[in-house]
Design a protein around this motif. Structure first.
Motif, PDB file in Angstrom:
ATOM      1  N   VAL A 674       0.872  -1.172   0.000  1.00 45.36           N
ATOM      2  CA  VAL A 674       0.000   0.000   0.000  1.00 45.36           C
ATOM      3  C   VAL A 674       0.914   1.228   0.000  1.00 45.36           C
ATOM      4  N   LYS A 675       0.796   2.034  -1.040  1.00 44.04           N
ATOM      5  CA  LYS A 675       1.645   3.222  -1.205  1.00 44.04           C
ATOM      6  C   LYS A 675       0.785   4.469  -1.068  1.00 44.04           C
ATOM      7  N   LYS A 676       1.195   5.373  -0.175  1.00 48.65           N
ATOM      8  CA  LYS A 676       0.433   6.602   0.061  1.00 48.65           C
ATOM      9  C   LYS A 676       0.991   7.729  -0.787  1.00 48.65           C
ATOM     10  N   GLY A 677       0.226   8.233  -1.764  1.00 45.92           N
ATOM     11  CA  GLY A 677       0.633   9.364  -2.584  1.00 45.92           C
ATOM     12  C   GLY A 677       2.049   9.212  -3.076  1.00 45.92           C
ATOM     13  N   LEU A 683       6.099   3.969   8.889  1.00 48.26           N
ATOM     14  CA  LEU A 683       5.200   3.459   9.928  1.00 48.26           C
ATOM     15  C   LEU A 683       3.941   2.865   9.307  1.00 48.26           C
ATOM     16  N   GLN A 684       3.344   3.603   8.366  1.00 48.16           N
ATOM     17  CA  GLN A 684       2.137   3.082   7.696  1.00 48.16           C
ATOM     18  C   GLN A 684       2.449   1.817   6.920  1.00 48.16           C
ATOM     19  N   GLN A 685       3.587   1.804   6.212  1.00 51.14           N
ATOM     20  CA  GLN A 685       3.939   0.623   5.425  1.00 51.14           C
ATOM     21  C   GLN A 685       4.214  -0.580   6.316  1.00 51.14           C
ATOM     22  N   GLY A 686       4.705  -0.334   7.530  1.00 54.28           N
ATOM     23  CA  GLY A 686       4.907  -1.432   8.475  1.00 54.28           C
ATOM     24  C   GLY A 686       3.598  -2.082   8.882  1.00 54.28           C
ATOM     25  N   PHE A 687       2.520  -1.276   8.928  1.00 53.21           N
ATOM     26  CA  PHE A 687       1.204  -1.829   9.235  1.00 53.21           C
ATOM     27  C   PHE A 687       0.606  -2.572   8.037  1.00 53.21           C
ATOM     28  N   THR A 688       0.705  -1.981   6.847  1.00 53.42           N
ATOM     29  CA  THR A 688      -0.101  -2.439   5.707  1.00 53.42           C
ATOM     30  C   THR A 688       0.605  -3.402   4.764  1.00 53.42           C
ATOM     31  N   LYS A 727      -6.960  13.220   5.281  1.00 52.22           N
ATOM     32  CA  LYS A 727      -7.242  12.544   4.018  1.00 52.22           C
ATOM     33  C   LYS A 727      -5.938  12.265   3.279  1.00 52.22           C
ATOM     34  N   ALA A 728      -6.003  11.226   2.447  1.00 52.90           N
ATOM     35  CA  ALA A 728      -4.824  10.837   1.657  1.00 52.90           C
ATOM     36  C   ALA A 728      -5.270   9.862   0.570  1.00 52.90           C
ATOM     37  N   ALA A 729      -4.470   9.769  -0.474  1.00 53.55           N
ATOM     38  CA  ALA A 729      -4.728   8.833  -1.579  1.00 53.55           C
ATOM     39  C   ALA A 729      -3.734   7.684  -1.495  1.00 53.55           C
ATOM     40  N   PHE A 730      -4.189   6.484  -1.874  1.00 52.13           N
ATOM     41  CA  PHE A 730      -3.384   5.281  -1.744  1.00 52.13           C
ATOM     42  C   PHE A 730      -3.460   4.439  -3.020  1.00 52.13           C
TER      43      PHE A 730
END
Length: 763
Positions: A674-677, A683-688, A727-730
């Motif tokens: 899962v890539k954010k923008g 941290l987010q990539q460690g979760f997803t 908000k953010a795009a993924f």
């Protein structure tokens, strides 16, 4: 006075007599460039049979005849590479042609030097846990001399020159090829297209190439180009696959106000001048833009070499005595199915050995999968060494008995699987996860004592032992694996052309099938040397690979499951052999591959202290993977009613991410990202983000019986560094990688992937 010439006689001599005699050939062209006549220069004059009123209406050129390739010249353009001297003709008052003196610098230039070129053609082969570089024998190595064509820059069309600033200012990696290609073929032919880029040799800087001028030389237009270059520089630096030389070239251009000024001028004359003055700086750009090569580089073959049984080559060629060292480029052909096939031909300017040091060793690393491990050493005695499936799956690295391990919480049986190409498992056992698929070649090496009357033929047979789920299949008799298939073994031989140059050709010998004494699908055991009986090859120096593909089968015709493959031997009369001494059957050493070892009993049809044949088990699976990404759920429900992907969420929502990574028999691995923008949010990539085998739950994700992986996240976990805005795009990407192999490579055509996107926004 006017004089009619029945033939043209030109007195000719060197201004300074060279130390060694230089044979010369003269060419007579019309003023339009048509070749009218060529003749050898004899004594102190050149004589053409062509008649005419005035010899000055022709072009006359003289070149050394030391290179026999000059005999094929038909145009001025082709003659150019032989460094010709154009004669200026002057007729005296008696109507005869005055003597012409060849300048001293040509007498020095035409004294050719010798350059020894040596090296090795190799390829890396993996055999079980062993990875080795092996020499490739009987490869054909083309050695070319590369020239940077400074003098042709003035002939490049303006429309091509005008594209150079755009290429420099907005480089893309890799550089795209426009449609249609924008060049008109120049007067020479470049070496062909890119296949791979190996062993790059950077262009050495020339004296004075990097003397930059002061910033005061900027014009008002330069900052625009400067800004675009600065913007693109960061992009190149962030692209790990872009060559370092390209970023270095940008740095050099940014440091030179004069170059920026010339490129940004819009004046093609100024741009040409900049190219000539700073060619070494521009080279990293030009060498990666294939459609520019014909304008800036020329590649002429100077030698052709063949590798020996160890992959080595060693040859000497002549080059011009112009004070420069040869710049050499190499490309390689290999005999595949009797046809010389290009297997290594990287881009010319990016892979040239500039200022090659004559006598130094060159290593050419081939990666083409069609090139096999050949030219192995002969083994003595009555030996049957069963080596591999394909070129890499060592027989000793195929698990022959039930053995279990726990992978991602699931029990996994490794029987019939190989560990070829695998690495990184928690134990050696974990790495036995690859089944076999596609076309399977069974590779065997026979000893020098075979064939003999008592051991003359072989045959492979098979039967299914278990189904895909490893439940027992109905008992069946052995069936011939060959099914009447014709098998040939190729060998090379030497021959000489009319000029006395050595070449290699290829012929084949049919091994079978033979029907004899009530037995079908028998195949002749090949001798160590094709000159021996029963092949009796009559050609000069016939040789072949000691590895023999003894069977080739399309495994997609099989049902998935565990199979037994049996190799049996027969005498010259077709009688099946029994009670064969066990040491005749050999397998690779588990760790070193060679030398071989006696086949353990698990690989034998044991008959007391002897064996009736060789046997091995192997799992076959040709199933495709599946991959799907599902819509995002908020608190258990899909909230995006269309394909646009906007996901509104309330505070403290549970946001579920789900995807399917599936293989019917779990012979696959997966990676989900899962890539954010444009953010790199660790941290987010460690979760997803997660990877694993498609057998059980992995990371934070739970797998159900349909191979669907799910996990719920809080908005803060997904938003991460974007949490303040809410908000953010993924982007979501899942790739499922099939584990099946044919022994040469992984069967990537069985892979699957999916791509999706969503955007979080507060409800």
């Amino acid at each position: 006075m006017n004089k009619s010439f029945d033939n043209i006689v030109i007195p000719l001599a060197f201004n300074t007599k060279p130390a060694d005699d230089i044979p010369l050939v003269a060419f007579l062209f019309s003023r339009s460039g048509k070749l009218l006549e060529k003749t050898v220069v004899r004594g102190d004059a050149v004589e053409f049979k062509t008649s005419g009123v005035n010899p000055r209406l022709y072009k006359v050129m003289v070149a050394p005849a030391t290179d026999k390739k000059i005999e094929a010249v038909q145009s001025i353009a082709e003659l150019d590479r032989f460094k010709p001297y154009e004669l200026v003709l002057d007729i005296n008052r008696e109507g005869f042609i005055n003597p012409v003196l060849i300048p001293s610098d040509f007498s020095i230039l035409w004294l050719m030097r010798s350059c020894r070129v040596r090296g090795k053609v190799i390829k890396n082969f993996s055999l079980g846990s062993v990875s080795q570089d092996r020499g490739i024998c009987h490869a054909r190595v083309h050695i070319c001399e590369v020239d940077r064509i400074w003098w042709l820059i003035s002939k490049i069309p303006d429309r091509i020159i005008s594209k150079i600033p755009e290429i420099i200012a907005t480089p893309q990696w890799p550089f795209p090829i426009p449609e249609p290609e924008p060049f008109e073929p120049p007067v020479f032919d470049p070496v062909g297209p890119v296949i791979s880029e190996l062993n790059p040799q950077p262009l050495p800087p020339r004296a004075g190439q990097f003397n930059f001028t002061a910033a005061s030389e900027f014009t008002a237009r330069s900052p625009a180009l400067l800004n675009r270059l600065t913007e693109r520089k960061q992009t190149l630096e962030e692209n790990a696959s872009a060559p370092a030389q390209l970023a270095a070239a940008q740095t050099a251009i940014l440091a030179s106000p004069k170059i920026l000024n010339q490129l940004n001028s819009g004046n093609t004359a100024a741009i040409r001048k900049s190219i000539v003055e700073n060619f070494a700086i521009f080279h990293p750009y030009f060498c990666h833009v294939p459609w520019l090569w014909p304008y800036f580089y020329r590649c002429d073959q100077v030698a052709l070499a063949y590798t020996d049984l160890n992959g080595a080559f060693d040859i000497t060629f002549k080059y011009w005595n112009n004070g420069d060292k040869p710049d050499l480029y190499f490309w390689v052909e290999y005999l595949i199915d009797g046809i010389w096939t290009t297997v290594y031909k990287p881009s010319v300017p990016c892979n040239t050995y500039w200022d090659y040091l004559c006598g130094s060793a060159v290593t050419i690393r081939v990666t083409d999968p069609r090139v096999r491990w050949e030219c192995n050493d002969v083994i003595d005695g009555d030996i049957v060494w069963i080596k591999t499936i394909g070129s890499s799956a060592s027989v000793s690295h195929i698990k022959q008995a039930d053995q279990y391990s726990v992978i991602q919480g699931k029990l996994f049986n490794h029987v019939g699987l190989t560990d070829v190409f695998m690495s990184g498992g928690s134990s050696a056992l974990d790495n036995y996860r690859r089944p076999f698929g596609g076309t399977l070649n069974f590779v065997v090496q026979f000893g020098s004592g075979l064939p003999a009357n008592g051991m003359y033929y072989y045959r492979w047979s098979y039967r299914q032992l278990r189904n895909a789920d490893l439940s027992n299949s109905p008992a069946t008799a052995l069936t011939s694996l060959h099914k009447g298939q014709a098998l040939h073994k190729a060998y090379t031989y030497e021959y000489f052309d009319m000029l006395g140059h050595k070449h290699f050709g290829q012929n084949t010998f049919k091994l079978g099938p033979v029907a004899l004494n009530g037995e079908d699908d028998l195949y002749i055991i090949p001798p160590a040397f094709p000159a021996s009986s029963p092949v009796n090859a009559a050609e000069l120096s016939p040789l072949w690979d000691q590895n023999t593909i003894t069977a080739s089968v399309d495994s997609t015709q099989f049902a998935d499951g565990l199979y037994e493959f049996v190799l049996e031997l027969f005498d010259v009369n077709g009688n099946k052999l029994a009670a064969i001494p066990k040491p005749i059957f050999q397998v690779p050493h588990y760790t070193s591959f060679a030398p071989s070892i006696n086949a353990p009993d698990e690989y034998l049809l044991v008959n007391g202290v002897n064996a009736d044949g060789f046997t091995m088990s192997a799992r076959v699976d040709n199933q495709r993977c599946e991959a799907t990404i599902y819509k995002i759920k908020v608190n258990g429900s899909e909230v995006s009613s269309d394909c646009c992907g906007f996901v509104p969420y309330p505070p403290n929502a549970n946001i579920e991410v789900a995807f399917r990574a599936y293989h019917p028999h779990n012979f696959a691995t997966f990676s989900f990202v899962v890539k954010k923008g444009t953010c790199n949010d660790a941290l987010q990539q460690g979760f997803t983000n997660v990877s694993g085998m498609v057998i059980g739950s992995a990371g934070n994700y739970t797998r159900d019986s349909n191979s669907i992986y799910r996990e719920g996240f809080s908005p803060a976990q997904l938003l991460g560094i974007c949490v303040a805005g809410g908000k953010a795009a993924f982007a979501e990407h899942v790739y499922v990688t099939a584990l099946a192999t044919n022994g040469y490579d992984r069967l990537s055509y069985l892979d699957a992937s999916d791509l999706a996107a969503f955007a979080l926004e507060p409800a």
